[in-house]
Structures are given as structure tokens and as C-alpha cells.
Design a protein around this motif. Structure first.
Motif, PDB file in Angstrom:
ATOM      1  N   LYS A  21       2.916   7.921  -9.511  1.00 37.88           N
ATOM      2  CA  LYS A  21       3.061   6.975  -8.410  1.00 37.88           C
ATOM      3  C   LYS A  21       2.666   5.555  -8.825  1.00 37.88           C
ATOM      4  O   LYS A  21       1.944   5.378  -9.806  1.00 37.88           O
ATOM      5  N   GLN A  22       3.125   4.610  -8.040  1.00 35.57           N
ATOM      6  CA  GLN A  22       2.746   3.217  -8.228  1.00 35.57           C
ATOM      7  C   GLN A  22       1.665   2.882  -7.210  1.00 35.57           C
ATOM      8  O   GLN A  22       1.856   3.064  -6.008  1.00 35.57           O
ATOM      9  N   LEU A  23       0.514   2.400  -7.683  1.00 35.98           N
ATOM     10  CA  LEU A  23      -0.600   2.123  -6.785  1.00 35.98           C
ATOM     11  C   LEU A  23      -0.490   0.734  -6.181  1.00 35.98           C
ATOM     12  O   LEU A  23      -0.208  -0.235  -6.882  1.00 35.98           O
ATOM     13  N   ARG A  24      -0.739   0.664  -4.878  1.00 35.52           N
ATOM     14  CA  ARG A  24      -0.866  -0.619  -4.186  1.00 35.52           C
ATOM     15  C   ARG A  24      -2.219  -0.616  -3.480  1.00 35.52           C
ATOM     16  O   ARG A  24      -2.462   0.223  -2.600  1.00 35.52           O
ATOM     17  N   VAL A  25      -3.098  -1.525  -3.883  1.00 37.72           N
ATOM     18  CA  VAL A  25      -4.427  -1.606  -3.296  1.00 37.72           C
ATOM     19  C   VAL A  25      -4.386  -2.490  -2.056  1.00 37.72           C
ATOM     20  O   VAL A  25      -3.855  -3.611  -2.091  1.00 37.72           O
ATOM     21  N   VAL A  26      -4.959  -1.966  -0.968  1.00 37.33           N
ATOM     22  CA  VAL A  26      -5.077  -2.725   0.273  1.00 37.33           C
ATOM     23  C   VAL A  26      -6.551  -3.053   0.479  1.00 37.33           C
ATOM     24  O   VAL A  26      -7.356  -2.157   0.763  1.00 37.33           O
ATOM     25  N   PRO A  27      -6.948  -4.315   0.274  1.00 31.25           N
ATOM     26  CA  PRO A  27      -8.367  -4.665   0.443  1.00 31.25           C
ATOM     27  C   PRO A  27      -8.840  -4.409   1.873  1.00 31.25           C
ATOM     28  O   PRO A  27      -8.170  -4.794   2.829  1.00 31.25           O
ATOM     29  N   MET A  28      -9.988  -3.718   1.984  1.00 32.63           N
ATOM     30  CA  MET A  28     -10.527  -3.401   3.313  1.00 32.63           C
ATOM     31  C   MET A  28     -12.035  -3.262   3.224  1.00 32.63           C
ATOM     32  O   MET A  28     -12.535  -2.526   2.361  1.00 32.63           O
ATOM     33  N   PRO A  29     -12.791  -3.954   4.059  1.00 27.89           N
ATOM     34  CA  PRO A  29     -14.245  -3.802   4.056  1.00 27.89           C
ATOM     35  C   PRO A  29     -14.638  -2.351   4.351  1.00 27.89           C
ATOM     36  O   PRO A  29     -14.031  -1.688   5.194  1.00 27.89           O
ATOM     37  N   VAL A  30     -15.667  -1.867   3.673  1.00 32.55           N
ATOM     38  CA  VAL A  30     -16.110  -0.487   3.848  1.00 32.55           C
ATOM     39  C   VAL A  30     -16.505  -0.214   5.299  1.00 32.55           C
ATOM     40  O   VAL A  30     -16.164   0.841   5.860  1.00 32.55           O
ATOM     41  N   GLY A  31     -17.228  -1.137   5.905  1.00 30.59           N
ATOM     42  CA  GLY A  31     -17.671  -0.934   7.276  1.00 30.59           C
ATOM     43  C   GLY A  31     -16.506  -0.753   8.237  1.00 30.59           C
ATOM     44  O   GLY A  31     -16.536   0.120   9.118  1.00 30.59           O
ATOM     45  N   LEU A  32     -15.469  -1.560   8.076  1.00 31.35           N
ATOM     46  CA  LEU A  32     -14.296  -1.463   8.943  1.00 31.35           C
ATOM     47  C   LEU A  32     -13.577  -0.140   8.715  1.00 31.35           C
ATOM     48  O   LEU A  32     -13.145   0.523   9.671  1.00 31.35           O
ATOM     49  N   ALA A  33     -13.448   0.254   7.435  1.00 32.55           N
ATOM     50  CA  ALA A  33     -12.780   1.517   7.121  1.00 32.55           C
ATOM     51  C   ALA A  33     -13.544   2.702   7.705  1.00 32.55           C
ATOM     52  O   ALA A  33     -12.955   3.616   8.292  1.00 32.55           O
ATOM     53  N   ALA A  34     -14.876   2.694   7.559  1.00 40.63           N
ATOM     54  CA  ALA A  34     -15.689   3.788   8.076  1.00 40.63           C
ATOM     55  C   ALA A  34     -15.605   3.849   9.598  1.00 40.63           C
ATOM     56  O   ALA A  34     -15.473   4.936  10.190  1.00 40.63           O
ATOM     57  N   PHE A  35     -15.676   2.706  10.257  1.00 39.39           N
ATOM     58  CA  PHE A  35     -15.576   2.667  11.714  1.00 39.39           C
ATOM     59  C   PHE A  35     -14.219   3.202  12.172  1.00 39.39           C
ATOM     60  O   PHE A  35     -14.132   3.973  13.145  1.00 39.39           O
ATOM     61  N   SER A  36     -13.163   2.793  11.492  1.00 38.49           N
ATOM     62  CA  SER A  36     -11.815   3.225  11.868  1.00 38.49           C
ATOM     63  C   SER A  36     -11.666   4.732  11.724  1.00 38.49           C
ATOM     64  O   SER A  36     -11.082   5.400  12.592  1.00 38.49           O
ATOM     65  N   ILE A  37     -12.190   5.295  10.615  1.00 39.16           N
ATOM     66  CA  ILE A  37     -12.096   6.738  10.385  1.00 39.16           C
ATOM     67  C   ILE A  37     -12.835   7.516  11.470  1.00 39.16           C
ATOM     68  O   ILE A  37     -12.354   8.534  11.966  1.00 39.16           O
ATOM     69  N   ASP A  38     -13.984   7.004  11.870  1.00 43.91           N
ATOM     70  CA  ASP A  38     -14.827   7.724  12.826  1.00 43.91           C
ATOM     71  C   ASP A  38     -14.445   7.495  14.288  1.00 43.91           C
ATOM     72  O   ASP A  38     -14.697   8.364  15.129  1.00 43.91           O
ATOM     73  N   HIS A  39     -13.844   6.331  14.585  1.00 42.70           N
ATOM     74  CA  HIS A  39     -13.706   5.979  16.000  1.00 42.70           C
ATOM     75  C   HIS A  39     -12.289   5.631  16.453  1.00 42.70           C
ATOM     76  O   HIS A  39     -12.015   5.668  17.659  1.00 42.70           O
ATOM     77  N   VAL A  40     -11.398   5.279  15.544  1.00 42.61           N
ATOM     78  CA  VAL A  40     -10.039   4.915  15.963  1.00 42.61           C
ATOM     79  C   VAL A  40      -9.159   6.168  15.940  1.00 42.61           C
ATOM     80  O   VAL A  40      -9.030   6.803  14.891  1.00 42.61           O
ATOM     81  N   PRO A  41      -8.582   6.543  17.059  1.00 41.45           N
ATOM     82  CA  PRO A  41      -7.772   7.764  17.120  1.00 41.45           C
ATOM     83  C   PRO A  41      -6.661   7.778  16.067  1.00 41.45           C
ATOM     84  O   PRO A  41      -5.928   6.803  15.900  1.00 41.45           O
ATOM     85  N   GLY A  42      -6.570   8.889  15.340  1.00 43.67           N
ATOM     86  CA  GLY A  42      -5.504   9.074  14.370  1.00 43.67           C
ATOM     87  C   GLY A  42      -5.826   8.635  12.959  1.00 43.67           C
ATOM     88  O   GLY A  42      -5.223   9.117  12.000  1.00 43.67           O
ATOM     89  N   VAL A  43      -6.790   7.702  12.802  1.00 46.58           N
ATOM     90  CA  VAL A  43      -7.090   7.177  11.467  1.00 46.58           C
ATOM     91  C   VAL A  43      -7.731   8.252  10.583  1.00 46.58           C
ATOM     92  O   VAL A  43      -7.353   8.438   9.422  1.00 46.58           O
ATOM     93  N   GLY A  44      -8.728   8.966  11.139  1.00 45.65           N
ATOM     94  CA  GLY A  44      -9.372  10.019  10.362  1.00 45.65           C
ATOM     95  C   GLY A  44      -8.397  11.084   9.933  1.00 45.65           C
ATOM     96  O   GLY A  44      -8.427  11.560   8.791  1.00 45.65           O
ATOM     97  N   ARG A  45      -7.498  11.473  10.853  1.00 46.25           N
ATOM     98  CA  ARG A  45      -6.497  12.487  10.519  1.00 46.25           C
ATOM     99  C   ARG A  45      -5.513  11.967   9.478  1.00 46.25           C
ATOM    100  O   ARG A  45      -5.047  12.717   8.615  1.00 46.25           O
ATOM    101  N   LEU A  46      -5.211  10.682   9.516  1.00 49.58           N
ATOM    102  CA  LEU A  46      -4.267  10.092   8.575  1.00 49.58           C
ATOM    103  C   LEU A  46      -4.841  10.054   7.169  1.00 49.58           C
ATOM    104  O   LEU A  46      -4.196  10.484   6.204  1.00 49.58           O
ATOM    105  N   PHE A  47      -6.087   9.553   7.040  1.00 49.52           N
ATOM    106  CA  PHE A  47      -6.659   9.376   5.701  1.00 49.52           C
ATOM    107  C   PHE A  47      -7.338  10.640   5.177  1.00 49.52           C
ATOM    108  O   PHE A  47      -7.389  10.860   3.966  1.00 49.52           O
ATOM    109  N   GLN A  48      -7.909  11.461   6.084  1.00 49.20           N
ATOM    110  CA  GLN A  48      -8.587  12.697   5.679  1.00 49.20           C
ATOM    111  C   GLN A  48      -9.643  12.432   4.600  1.00 49.20           C
ATOM    112  O   GLN A  48      -9.791  13.201   3.650  1.00 49.20           O
ATOM    113  N   VAL A  49     -10.347  11.319   4.758  1.00 45.10           N
ATOM    114  CA  VAL A  49     -11.442  10.938   3.861  1.00 45.10           C
ATOM    115  C   VAL A  49     -12.701  10.783   4.711  1.00 45.10           C
ATOM    116  O   VAL A  49     -12.727   9.928   5.606  1.00 45.10           O
ATOM    117  N   PRO A  50     -13.737  11.585   4.496  1.00 44.92           N
ATOM    118  CA  PRO A  50     -14.959  11.438   5.293  1.00 44.92           C
ATOM    119  C   PRO A  50     -15.539  10.039   5.130  1.00 44.92           C
ATOM    120  O   PRO A  50     -15.626   9.519   4.006  1.00 44.92           O
TER     121      PRO A  50
END
Length: 364
Positions: A280-309
Motif C-alpha cells: 500500500k501507499q501510506l498517507r499520513v494525516v496529522p492529528m493531535p493525540v488528545g483529539l484522536a483519543a477523544f474521538s475514539i472514545d466519544h464520537v459515534p462510529g470513530v472507535g468502530r472505524l479505527f478499531q484502535v484502543p
């Protein structure tokens, strides 16, 4: 006849180290302390070990016990048998889970270690306490963390790192009081360097899974510091070989060993290699850790999409660098060398792709 007591059987380390230790000590017997709920699994694992290593067959006793109980939950007759003669202890049992609740982590990792240390102190002829800690007793210490460092005022990102630090403090206090101890600190352990085999897909495997689920172009949301942050991962056979070699080596007594990669890749480099091996070809999307963690834990669908604790994201900005010079030198003299990331990543990705049934759960 000496006895070697293993906690944490039939976990990965116990299953790998038990036959190695019995071959090293041909006059010893092994006693594997097993939680009642894992007894059937322990019997199956021991049967496999004895088929593969028939020269050690019949030298291991499976004993039901519990490190979270004083006296390890053993019957008095069994305790007296273990404590009355030469005894070597491999304390491997712990909760290896970044998302572990605080009460479970403290009960197993700290109180469990305190009970094992007390048991070791009661032995009439303790050979050595072999204790497996983790490099991440460093917590979020920003800088070089050496094998002699432990308490540097570091903060902790999760209960696993914090309780393993507290458990190592218990061991260090006993060592300073005269208990013969060797401490082993692996970094992130991944599959065997040759076969890629592993018991669970966690840690960096979450990133592999994220990339593998995408198309020809794979997007990875990474913190801006990913290109500067080192991700320290080592193959499991290096950890097993290292502990097995040092456990029987006299100069390793009362030493601490960082079983970590001397030259780890950055997070970005690791992801680039993963993507390349997945075609695959990698494309990095810069994202603050805090925002990513909040999205995974609290934004509907994000945790299921990324499947990363969310608990794993802190390691993408982990600030500690591990000084492995002393460990590398001693292990080099014993013929054990840590392969570079590029030397074992192919096996890691190959096993991952061929074994989608492997889960992420830890033994608790």
C-alpha cells in the motif's frame, strides 16, 4: 533436587522459558503456578511442550494457585515443599493490558508481586528471583532512561505502566535488602523474528490492522511528532533468548536488563514499512493525540472505524529512549543479539496476514 517455580503459566513467556530452564538445570523440577480457570489450557500447553521436548517430560507439576493471595494460594504441604530446598522463581504473571482497570492492575501487578517477593524471602535456599518488568516503568519520562533508573518523578499514562513501576519498586527494595534478583524489562514484544508467531495482535498490530483494512492508498492519522518519536519493538524470541541466557548467568544477578531495540524506527518509519509490506501507499494525516483519543472514545462510529484502543495512542508520542548498552554487551558475550526492525518485520507482517483469527485479549 532444586525446584523452579513459574508464575504466569501457560502464558507465552512461561511456556517458552519452562523447557529452556529445565534443559539448563537437568536435576531440577518445575512447578507451574496456574489459576484454576486456566488449568485445562495449562495441561494442553504442557502436553505440547513435552511432545516437542521429550527429554524434559515428567519433570513439571501443575499446581493451582493465585499470586493475589498471600502464600500464593498454595496448600501448606506444597508451600513447605517449595520453600524447604533450592528454589528459583520466574515471576512472569501480570496483567499485560494498557486498558486494565486500576483495581485489577494493582491487585495483580503490585500485590501479586509483593506476595511473590514474600514467598521468595521465606525460601530457605533461594537461588534467584527472575522478575519480568517492562521498559515502560519509565512512564512518560522525557529523555534517556537507563537500566539503573527507576524513580525519576515520571508521570504515567495508564494503570499498566504505573503498576508495573510500583511492582518493580517492590522487587528493587527486596534486592537492596539482600534478595538475589534479576530484572528484565522488555519493550513492546511482537512476533518471533523467523516465524512471526504471536499469541495476540495488540500494540503496533493495531496500526497494521488499520492499514490492512484500507485500499491501495492507506491513511494513518498520526501525531505531528510521529516522525521524531521512536517506537521500540522487539521480536519475542529475542526476549526469550535473552532471559534464558541471563537467568543462568552468574554476573546477571542483581542487574536490570533493558530488552529493547537499540536502534528503533520512528513511528512514521514503522508505518511506512508496514504499508510497504502490505503493498500500500501510506498517507499520513496529522492529528493531535488528545483529539484522536477523544474521538475514539466519544464520537459515534470513530472507535468502530479505527478499531484502535485510545490507550495505545500515547505510545505514538512516547518520550523515553532506552539505554541498552549494558544489556547489549552482556548478551552479545552470550551469543544473543537483537535483530533490527527491518530484520523481523517481514515475518511479523506475514504471520499477521496469514492468521486473522488471532485476537487481542490478554490473560487475566
Amino acid at each position: 533436587m532444586g525446584v523452579v517455580l513459574f508464575t504466569g503459566f501457560p502464558g507465552f513467556l512461561g511456556s517458552a522459558l519452562l523447557p529452556r530452564t529445565l534443559r539448563r538445570a537437568p536435576d531440577a523440577r518445575a512447578v507451574a503456578l496456574v489459576q484454576a480457570k486456566f488449568l485445562d489450557q495449562a495441561r494442553t500447553t504442557l502436553a505440547r511442550i513435552e511432545r516437542e521436548a521429550p527429554e524434559i517430560a515428567g519433570r513439571t507439576d501443575l499446581v493451582v494457585g493465585d499470586i493475589t493471595v498471600d502464600g500464593l494460594g498454595l496448600e501448606q504441604v506444597e508451600r513447605e515443599r517449595l520453600l524447604g530446598g533450592p528454589l528459583e522463581i520466574f515471576h512472569l504473571a501480570a496483567v499485560y493490558d494498557l486498558s486494565v482497570p486500576a483495581d485489577v492492575a494493582w491487585r495483580v501487578n503490585v500485590e501479586g508481586t509483593r506476595h511473590v517477593v514474600r514467598f521468595a524471602e521465606a525460601a530457605s535456599q533461594l537461588v534467584r528471583l527472575q522478575y519480568v518488568s517492562t521498559c515502560y516503568v519509565s512512564g512518560r519520562y522525557d529523555g534517556i532512561f537507563s537500566e539503573t533508573d527507576l524513580e525519576l518523578g515520571q508521570p504515567f499514562a495508564n494503570h499498566y505502566d504505573h503498576t508495573k513501576h510500583e511492582a518493580e519498586r517492590v522487587v528493587a527494595k527486596a534486592r537492596d535488602a539482600g534478595l538475589p534478583v534479576s530484572v528484565y524489562r522488555p519493550s513492546v514484544v511482537v512476533g518471533d523474528s523467523v516465524t512471526g508467531a504471536t499469541q495476540k495482535f495488540d500494540g503496533p498490530y493495531y496500526l497494521l490492522q488499520l492499514l490492512a483494512r484500507q485500499g491501495r492508498t492507506a491513511f494513518a492519522p498520526l501525531p505531528r511528532a510521529a516522525s521524531r518519536t521512536r517506537f521500540n519493538l522487539v521480536p519475542s524470541d529475542y526476549v526469550v533468548d535473552g532471559i534464558a541466557a541471563l537467568a543462568g548467568h552468574g554476573p546477571a544477578v542483581n542487574r536490570t536488563f533493558a530488552l529493547a531495540q537499540p536502534a528503533p524506527p520512528t513511528v512514521t518509519e514503522m508505518c511506512e514499512v508496514f504499508a510497504d509490506r502490505l503493498g500500500k501507499q501510506l498517507r499520513v494525516v496529522p492529528m493531535p493525540v488528545g483529539l484522536a483519543a477523544f474521538s475514539i472514545d466519544h464520537v459515534p462510529g470513530v472507535g468502530r472505524l479505527f478499531q484502535v484502543p485510545s490507550s495505545t495512542l500515547e505510545y505514538l508520542t512516547h518520550p523515553s529512549h532506552y539505554d541498552t548498552d549494558a544489556t547489549t554487551a552482556m548478551l552479545g558475550g552470550l551469543g544473543v543479539h537483537c535483530p533490527p526492525f527491518t530484520g523481523h518485520v517481514d515475518a511479523m507482517v506475514r504471520f499477521f496476514r496469514a492468521n486473522p483469527q488471532v485476537g487481542t485479549a490478554a490473560m487475566v
